[in-house]
Structures are given as C-alpha cells and as structure tokens.
Design a protein around this motif. Structure first.
Motif, PDB file in Angstrom:
ATOM      1  N   PRO A 155      -4.493 -16.865  -0.398  1.00  0.00           N
ATOM      2  CA  PRO A 155      -3.858 -15.311  -1.698  1.00  0.00           C
ATOM      3  C   PRO A 155      -5.469 -14.651  -1.216  1.00  0.00           C
ATOM      4  O   PRO A 155      -6.607 -14.498  -1.872  1.00  0.00           O
ATOM      5  N   SER A 156      -5.663 -13.304  -1.108  1.00  0.00           N
ATOM      6  CA  SER A 156      -6.172 -12.091  -1.431  1.00  0.00           C
ATOM      7  C   SER A 156      -7.005 -11.937  -2.066  1.00  0.00           C
ATOM      8  O   SER A 156      -6.843 -12.286  -3.170  1.00  0.00           O
ATOM      9  N   LYS A 157      -8.114 -11.446  -2.120  1.00  0.00           N
ATOM     10  CA  LYS A 157      -9.313 -11.727  -3.895  1.00  0.00           C
ATOM     11  C   LYS A 157      -8.346 -10.272  -3.920  1.00  0.00           C
ATOM     12  O   LYS A 157      -8.759 -10.196  -5.556  1.00  0.00           O
ATOM     13  N   ASN A 158      -8.099  -9.519  -2.986  1.00  0.00           N
ATOM     14  CA  ASN A 158      -7.564  -8.094  -4.122  1.00  0.00           C
ATOM     15  C   ASN A 158      -6.484  -8.275  -4.620  1.00  0.00           C
ATOM     16  O   ASN A 158      -4.987  -8.914  -3.651  1.00  0.00           O
ATOM     17  N   VAL A 159      -6.573  -7.760  -5.864  1.00  0.00           N
ATOM     18  CA  VAL A 159      -5.228  -8.055  -6.894  1.00  0.00           C
ATOM     19  C   VAL A 159      -4.566  -6.695  -7.619  1.00  0.00           C
ATOM     20  O   VAL A 159      -5.472  -5.743  -7.252  1.00  0.00           O
ATOM     21  N   LYS A 164      -2.091 -10.571  -9.934  1.00  0.00           N
ATOM     22  CA  LYS A 164      -1.173 -10.634  -8.049  1.00  0.00           C
ATOM     23  C   LYS A 164      -2.149 -10.450  -6.937  1.00  0.00           C
ATOM     24  O   LYS A 164      -2.402  -9.201  -7.192  1.00  0.00           O
ATOM     25  N   PRO A 165      -2.342 -11.595  -5.493  1.00  0.00           N
ATOM     26  CA  PRO A 165      -3.071 -10.847  -5.026  1.00  0.00           C
ATOM     27  C   PRO A 165      -2.160 -10.348  -4.413  1.00  0.00           C
ATOM     28  O   PRO A 165      -0.657 -10.353  -4.402  1.00  0.00           O
ATOM     29  N   LYS A 166      -2.730  -8.946  -3.502  1.00  0.00           N
ATOM     30  CA  LYS A 166      -2.151  -8.655  -3.021  1.00  0.00           C
ATOM     31  C   LYS A 166      -1.455  -8.494  -1.385  1.00  0.00           C
ATOM     32  O   LYS A 166      -1.133  -7.637  -1.096  1.00  0.00           O
ATOM     33  N   THR A 168      -2.478 -11.317   1.595  1.00  0.00           N
ATOM     34  CA  THR A 168      -2.844 -12.756   2.466  1.00  0.00           C
ATOM     35  C   THR A 168      -4.242 -12.664   3.519  1.00  0.00           C
ATOM     36  O   THR A 168      -4.120 -11.785   3.848  1.00  0.00           O
ATOM     37  N   ASP A 169      -5.273 -13.524   3.177  1.00  0.00           N
ATOM     38  CA  ASP A 169      -6.862 -13.170   4.146  1.00  0.00           C
ATOM     39  C   ASP A 169      -6.680 -14.264   4.569  1.00  0.00           C
ATOM     40  O   ASP A 169      -6.248 -15.332   4.599  1.00  0.00           O
TER      41      ASP A 169
END
Length: 187
Positions: A155-159, A164-166, A168-169
């Motif tokens: 999950p992305s670190k950008n929330v 909630k994660p924005k 997928t990384d």
C-alpha cells in the motif's frame, strides 16, 4: 503546421502569461483515465474508465505477486516533484490483475513514467514481459498487454484524509519475468 506554430518553441506565451499554443493543458484538469486494452478477440481498443471500475480497484496487502498487464492509460502529463527537478513529465498507469493466490482476479494500478530504458520503472516491467529493446529501437506498450510478471507490492505511503492509502506502490527492483529464479512468486 498549426497556425502560430514556431519550431523553436513549443509554448508561446503573451506578456500576460496566457498560454496561446494548441499544446496547452490546464495542470489542474482532472481527466478520466482512458485505458488501452485488448478485447477478447485480440483487438486493441481505448476504453474510458467508469466510476464503478475505479471503485472496484483494490490495494493489495504487501507481498510478492504474479501480475498480468490488463491495460495501460493513454499517456498524460503530470507535474514532476521539485525534488526531481520540477517541470512536467509524461506518465501512464498500468492496470494489473493478480494471478493466483488469495487475491486472484483483483485489480490494482501502478503509476509510472512513460519511458522505457534499463533504469526506468516501466522499462523494468517491459523487460520482464516482452524483453528489453536495444537503445535506439522502438518499443510498443501494446506488446505488454495480457503478459505476466512478478513484483513486490505494498500500500502507498501517501494517504487520504482518513489515513487510508491512496494507491499501490511497487518495489521496482523486485520486478521479474515469470519463471525467473529471483522471483518467489514465479512458481
């Protein structure tokens, strides 16, 4: 040539900073994702993503996945972080479907620059799915459609405002061809 086109400049501007060329885009424009996909009969088509399709995308838990490229977004321009020099860069999104395991059939997306080289993120996936062209050769993202590769996703670190994660990384250095011995998910 389009009216007002000047070979030495792609963006002519008036003194009041209004962009006047046909190449201008509004940075804040939110445009729907247009996917390039392969139909069941093998034809290539463009398909505008619906709200239902967007909401059906899932962010998989961290782990190694076998993924199939189901589509790529028509390339678009996006502001580049000042950390990487600012300006604009051409980007795409990859529409990926999990193959096998508990997440089989679930779809997610990855944002990447629209460039293929040995060091680019899209280049890693391109090489894992269809092979890396030699420098100076053309590449065609359509060749990746319906091809598989493996990678570690998280999950992305950008929330968002709810934590909630924005999105997928991808751990880009884990991208591998299916069957590559360096990939745990390849079997």
């Amino acid at each position: 040539r389009p009216p007002g086109h000047n070979c030495s400049s792609h963006s002519e501007q008036k003194e009041d900073n209004n962009v006047t060329s046909q190449y201008a885009r509004t940075v804040s424009d939110i445009r729907p994702t247009v996917w390039v996909q392969k139909t069941a009969s093998g034809e290539i088509e463009e398909h505008e993503q619906t709200q239902d399709e967007r909401q059906a995308l899932q962010i998989p838990p961290k782990g190694e996945y076998r993924l199939k490229v189901k589509g790529f977004a028509v390339p678009f321009d996006m502001p580049r972080s000042q950390e990487f020099g600012g300006g604009m860069q051409t980007m795409t999104r990859l529409l990926l479907e999990v193959q096998g395991g508990p997440g089989a059939g679930k779809r997610t997306t990855l944002l990447t620059s629209y460039a293929v080289s040995r060091r680019s993120n899209l280049g890693r996936i391109y090489a894992a799915t269809v092979g890396m062209p030699s420098p100076g050769e053309d590449w065609d993202p359509v060749l990746m459609l319906e091809q598989e590769f493996t990678a570690y996703l998280q999950p992305s670190k950008n929330v968002d405002e709810h934590g909630k994660p924005k999105g997928t990384d991808c751990s880009w250095d884990t991208v591998a061809a299916v069957g590559d011995a360096s990939s745990a998910a390849a079997t």
